[in-house]
Scaffold this motif. Structure first.
Motif, PDB file in Angstrom:
ATOM      1  N   ASP A  76       0.848  -1.192   0.000  1.00 22.45           N
ATOM      2  CA  ASP A  76       0.000   0.000   0.000  1.00 22.45           C
ATOM      3  C   ASP A  76       0.884   1.244   0.000  1.00 22.45           C
ATOM      4  O   ASP A  76       1.509   1.563   1.015  1.00 22.45           O
ATOM      5  CB  ASP A  76      -0.903  -0.001   1.231  1.00 22.45           C
ATOM      6  N   ALA A  78       0.149   4.262   0.269  1.00 23.85           N
ATOM      7  CA  ALA A  78      -0.301   5.273   1.224  1.00 23.85           C
ATOM      8  C   ALA A  78       0.376   5.146   2.579  1.00 23.85           C
ATOM      9  O   ALA A  78       0.453   6.115   3.344  1.00 23.85           O
ATOM     10  CB  ALA A  78      -1.810   5.205   1.382  1.00 23.85           C
ATOM     11  N   LEU A  79       0.876   3.959   2.907  1.00 28.11           N
ATOM     12  CA  LEU A  79       1.574   3.763   4.177  1.00 28.11           C
ATOM     13  C   LEU A  79       2.955   4.413   4.171  1.00 28.11           C
ATOM     14  O   LEU A  79       3.552   4.631   5.227  1.00 28.11           O
ATOM     15  CB  LEU A  79       1.704   2.275   4.490  1.00 28.11           C
ATOM     16  N   GLU A  80       3.466   4.681   2.978  1.00 28.59           N
ATOM     17  CA  GLU A  80       4.756   5.360   2.794  1.00 28.59           C
ATOM     18  C   GLU A  80       5.905   4.598   3.459  1.00 28.59           C
ATOM     19  O   GLU A  80       6.836   5.186   4.000  1.00 28.59           O
ATOM     20  CB  GLU A  80       4.691   6.802   3.299  1.00 28.59           C
ATOM     21  N   THR A  81       5.828   3.282   3.419  1.00 33.31           N
ATOM     22  CA  THR A  81       6.888   2.431   3.965  1.00 33.31           C
ATOM     23  C   THR A  81       7.425   1.482   2.894  1.00 33.31           C
ATOM     24  O   THR A  81       7.993   0.439   3.208  1.00 33.31           O
ATOM     25  CB  THR A  81       6.365   1.610   5.154  1.00 33.31           C
ATOM     26  N   SER A  82       7.249   1.845   1.639  1.00 33.15           N
ATOM     27  CA  SER A  82       7.607   0.949   0.541  1.00 33.15           C
ATOM     28  C   SER A  82       9.102   0.690   0.458  1.00 33.15           C
ATOM     29  O   SER A  82       9.568  -0.439   0.437  1.00 33.15           O
ATOM     30  CB  SER A  82       7.095   1.533  -0.781  1.00 33.15           C
ATOM     31  N   GLY A 135       5.181   5.339  -2.844  1.00 32.67           N
ATOM     32  CA  GLY A 135       5.425   5.460  -1.411  1.00 32.67           C
ATOM     33  C   GLY A 135       6.875   5.299  -1.020  1.00 32.67           C
ATOM     34  O   GLY A 135       7.193   5.111   0.156  1.00 32.67           O
TER      35      GLY A 135
END
Length: 263
Positions: A76, A78-82, A135
């Motif tokens: 995801d 949107a979590l910005e943890t990619s 992200g």
């Protein structure tokens, strides 16, 4: 790999390890189309483009490379943890200015909220972050940035002054303006009555700037009005004025309306 001396030992592989490595991050890509469009818009050169039989993209900008592969299922953005990449440079401001210029040219505005986006760069700050559509965070960091910044407020400070140092960490190192705003607002309610006038004024000015960053012009005006009621010496007024100048610079960076793009 076996490391050997210049003379060598019978039976060992030829050559020796030398400090001439180049590392290239391979980041997850959720959408090839969006990733290509975003980095091309910012002036990155596409050095390799493949979507079948598997996804692989490569970009180059200035003196560094970014590569992308297929994102794991269920990622995801949107979590910005990619994923992430650190770009170490001598001075960060020129990089921020060039990416801002390219973003304005491509999109007609600075993308300051949501994905993709670029974080602001305050005068003297040692880093900023470029967030891409998947992200991923590309963090530009000045090489001489302090190795161990104080996360949580300097132990040499007290009360409102210490809280404002914590606000600095949230704002400049964690890129979390909402947390910075909450911390400054809470500290002002808790410590404001007993704090020196200069600290209260600096808190108001900080909240002006954070309100602008969060796209709340009405709140920025409220904090500015409260600041106007604080009596300061000329020296204190100069210090607070520098913080207000940052707010004006932020308004100019975001656009004439002073509001960041909303998610």
């Amino acid at each position: 790999m076996v490391v050997r001396d210049p003379v060598g030992t019978p039976g060992e592989p030829e050559g020796r390890m030398r400090p001439d490595e180049t590392t290239v991050p391979v980041l997850p890509c959720v959408s090839a189309e969006e990733t290509l469009a975003f980095y091309r818009a910012l002036g990155f050169e596409v050095t390799y483009e493949q979507t079948r039989p598997y996804l692989y993209l490569a970009f180059r900008w200035s003196g560094f490379d970014l590569h992308f592969g297929r994102a794991p299922e269920g990622l995801d953005p949107a979590l910005e943890t990619s994923g992430g990449c650190l770009v170490m440079v001598d001075e960060v401001a020129p990089y921020h200015a060039e990416l801002t210029r390219a973003m304005r040219a491509a999109y007609g505005k600075v993308l300051a909220r949501g994905l993709p986006r670029i974080t602001r760069h305050r005068p003297g700050a040692s880093r900023f972050t470029l967030m891409d559509p998947s992200g991923n965070s590309v963090i530009f960091i000045r090489r001489d940035e302090p190795a161990e910044p104080e996360y949580g407020g300097s132990a040499s400070l007290e009360g409102l002054a210490r809280a404002l140092d914590q606000v600095r960490i949230f704002r400049e190192f964690k890129n979390d303006d909402e947390a910075a705003y909450r911390r400054a607002n809470s500290a002002l309610r808790r410590h404001g009555d007993g704090a020196p006038a200069a600290d209260r004024a600096l808190a108001y000015a900080t909240l002006v700037e954070l309100s602008v960053a969060l796209g709340d012009g009405a709140k920025a005006q409220e904090w500015q009005a409260m600041l106007a009621g604080v009596e300061l010496t000329d020296e204190e007024r100069e210090r607070v004025g520098a913080e207000l100048a940052n707010a004006e610079a932020l308004r100019a960076w975001l656009g004439e309306d002073g509001g960041a793009d909303r998610v």
